[in-house]
Design a protein around this motif. Sequence first.
Motif, short mmCIF file in Angstrom:
data_model
loop_
_atom_site.label_atom_id
_atom_site.label_comp_id
_atom_site.label_asym_id
_atom_site.label_seq_id
_atom_site.Cartn_x
_atom_site.Cartn_y
_atom_site.Cartn_z
N LEU A 149 7.17 -1.50 -13.26
CA LEU A 149 7.47 -1.24 -11.73
C LEU A 149 6.79 -2.46 -10.99
CD1 LEU A 149 6.43 2.58 -11.55
CD2 LEU A 149 8.98 1.55 -11.38
N TYR A 150 7.71 -2.73 -10.28
CA TYR A 150 7.45 -3.71 -9.20
C TYR A 150 6.22 -3.04 -8.09
CZ TYR A 150 8.19 -6.36 -4.99
OH TYR A 150 8.00 -7.11 -3.69
N ASN A 151 5.30 -3.89 -7.71
CA ASN A 151 4.10 -3.34 -6.67
C ASN A 151 3.08 -2.60 -7.58
OD1 ASN A 151 4.90 -4.34 -4.34
ND2 ASN A 151 6.21 -2.69 -3.54
N ALA A 152 3.24 -2.16 -8.57
CA ALA A 152 2.23 -1.66 -9.22
C ALA A 152 1.58 -2.72 -10.28
CB ALA A 152 2.46 -0.51 -10.35
N GLU A 153 0.02 -2.79 -10.04
CA GLU A 153 -0.53 -3.87 -10.83
C GLU A 153 -0.46 -3.58 -12.22
OE1 GLU A 153 -0.56 -5.09 -7.28
OE2 GLU A 153 -2.28 -3.41 -7.43
N LYS A 162 6.01 3.90 -18.38
CA LYS A 162 6.81 5.01 -18.46
C LYS A 162 6.56 5.82 -19.98
CE LYS A 162 11.61 6.57 -17.92
NZ LYS A 162 12.78 6.04 -17.97
N TYR A 198 5.49 8.65 -15.18
CA TYR A 198 4.99 7.48 -14.77
C TYR A 198 3.52 7.40 -14.52
CZ TYR A 198 9.87 5.54 -14.42
OH TYR A 198 11.05 5.17 -14.71
N ALA A 199 2.99 6.41 -14.84
CA ALA A 199 1.65 6.06 -14.36
C ALA A 199 1.54 4.57 -13.67
CB ALA A 199 0.53 6.06 -15.59
N GLY A 200 0.91 4.47 -12.45
CA GLY A 200 0.69 3.25 -11.96
C GLY A 200 -0.65 3.20 -11.28
N LYS A 247 -3.27 0.77 -9.22
CA LYS A 247 -3.59 -0.26 -8.05
C LYS A 247 -5.06 -0.34 -7.78
CE LYS A 247 -0.84 -1.02 -5.37
NZ LYS A 247 0.19 -2.26 -5.38
N MET A 290 -10.65 5.83 -10.62
CA MET A 290 -10.22 7.26 -9.90
C MET A 290 -8.87 7.41 -10.75
SD MET A 290 -8.60 8.52 -6.66
CE MET A 290 -7.26 8.36 -7.50
N ASP A 313 -2.71 6.35 -10.87
CA ASP A 313 -1.68 7.57 -10.21
C ASP A 313 -0.75 8.00 -11.34
OD1 ASP A 313 -2.83 8.31 -7.47
OD2 ASP A 313 -2.35 6.09 -7.50
N HIS A 345 2.33 10.29 -12.06
CA HIS A 345 3.54 10.79 -11.43
C HIS A 345 4.27 11.57 -12.32
CE1 HIS A 345 4.62 10.54 -7.21
NE2 HIS A 345 5.90 10.28 -7.57
N ARG A 405 -4.50 -11.86 -4.07
CA ARG A 405 -3.81 -11.20 -3.00
C ARG A 405 -5.08 -11.04 -2.34
NH1 ARG A 405 -2.20 -5.83 -2.08
NH2 ARG A 405 -2.15 -5.36 -4.36
#
Lengths: 261, 242
Positions: free
Chosen positions: A41-45, A49, A58-60, A62, A79, A137, A139, A168
């Motif tokens: 996934l784009y945007n998740a560091e 899946k 899914y886990a992402g 950040k 967390m 997170d 999901h 960033r």
Amino acid sequence: MVELVPTLLRQELERLAAENQRIDGRGQWDSRDVSLEVDCLYNAEGSAKVVWGDTIIYAGVKFEIRTPWPDRPTQGSLMCGAELRPVAHRKYEPGPPSPESIELGRVVDRGIRESGCIDMEKLCIVPGEKVWGVMIDIHVLSDGGNIFDAAGLAAIAALRTAVVPAERFDVGEDHRLLVNGSPIMASFTRAGGRFVYDPSEEEELGGDERIHITLGDEGHLHSLQKGLRGVFTPSEFAEILAVAEQKCTKLREMVAEKEGN
Amino acid sequence: MGGYGDVKLLRDDGKRLDGRTVDEMRPVSIEAGVLPAADGSAMVTHGLNVAVAAVYGPMEAHPRKIQRQDRAVIDVRYNMAPFSTGDRIRPGFNRRSREISKVTAEALESVVLVERYPRSKIRVEIEILAAEAGTRCVGITAAAVALADAGIPMRDMIVGVASGKIEDTVVLDLDKAEDNYGQADLPVGILPNTGEIAFLQMDGDLSIEEFNLAMEYNFKAASEIHELMVDALKRRYERGDN
């Protein structure tokens, strides 16, 4: 949701258990097929899946920069939260986090935290001023049973492939998050009077208590949780613990293999 | 629109920063029937956007006050996953997602034959897993495929597409940078067979001529995406598992 099925389903599970069978044809300690995808996934560091039978999660990961707690000026934080959103099943409804989703997030969180795989001191940027907050997170997109194991697997795989976005935030160069070990969860539900590994949706619906075991690389226990109504004996626990050891080792190898890619 | 005029979004050769021409959309791929627990589902990848939609129902409408005696209501929830954006989003509904959910529901109610299911509810869950501008449109496309996958009758499909304006030039399908620094965004939901519009929003600054050109681009993109939607549903039924 009103559960209409259980009486008939319970009888059927008991009948099957007496013949040492399961409702989907598996053996008592067999898993459904598991597939793992990382960095998807784009945007998740960090992202992962997991497709585990009919369960899809899914886990992402950040990151954020925060001020450390005054009593732990050199420690970052971790967390892990889970959402059982209405997308995942007919039975889930919108609203504030349910006790079920809070339990899921906390059980996965404990397994990761207590295994010590994340060194909180390594998350320090400037002592007393800036530390990394790592947020995982979970999901759940499709609940086909045993979301705990799938969530735990997605979480550790996302974490182990996460890149700290230091550039960033203007605090150095991007680097892989340091993760020492892969805590893995194995879950069992009593269905038809005996425990089975990796319960399906039907076995959860017509079953009794469940037990979640998280094991670290050395085979040490890092988190245990018993949920729902029911009791078990120490010898039953010893039996499922032995199964959990084998299952966790295999899944840990799967994570290591995906990381290599 | 961010509207910073000083960010360069068009290259000297007239192409956009990612190499697309002005009327070229990002690559799109669609898969139907991706979530076993749902009655219908779809995943749409559009550029770096990833949207998943699930449909449950028709089912009894709860609470009773939302029931309509003559038709079904469509209950849409558009939600961005916490890890779908640059900075983590706090889980839960916010004003933006509430508004998008509302207008998306109204758009879907315009194409689904809701009068077939009086007093019932159709739940449409749209989850954005990765966001790179244009998520509401990708969500609408995913929802339409999921509704069709659930076998719910519709008078037409609905396709979510957007055009906008960057450096005084109308372009199809804004990406992240173009959305942040561009001058206008025009997301629409198009019924590809009837040519009608069931979803419309816009912000920024467009002349009438620019609007017409943006719409022309949108219709062109809608027919391209529509083919992919039909193809995804065909593949789904060739595959044959429930």
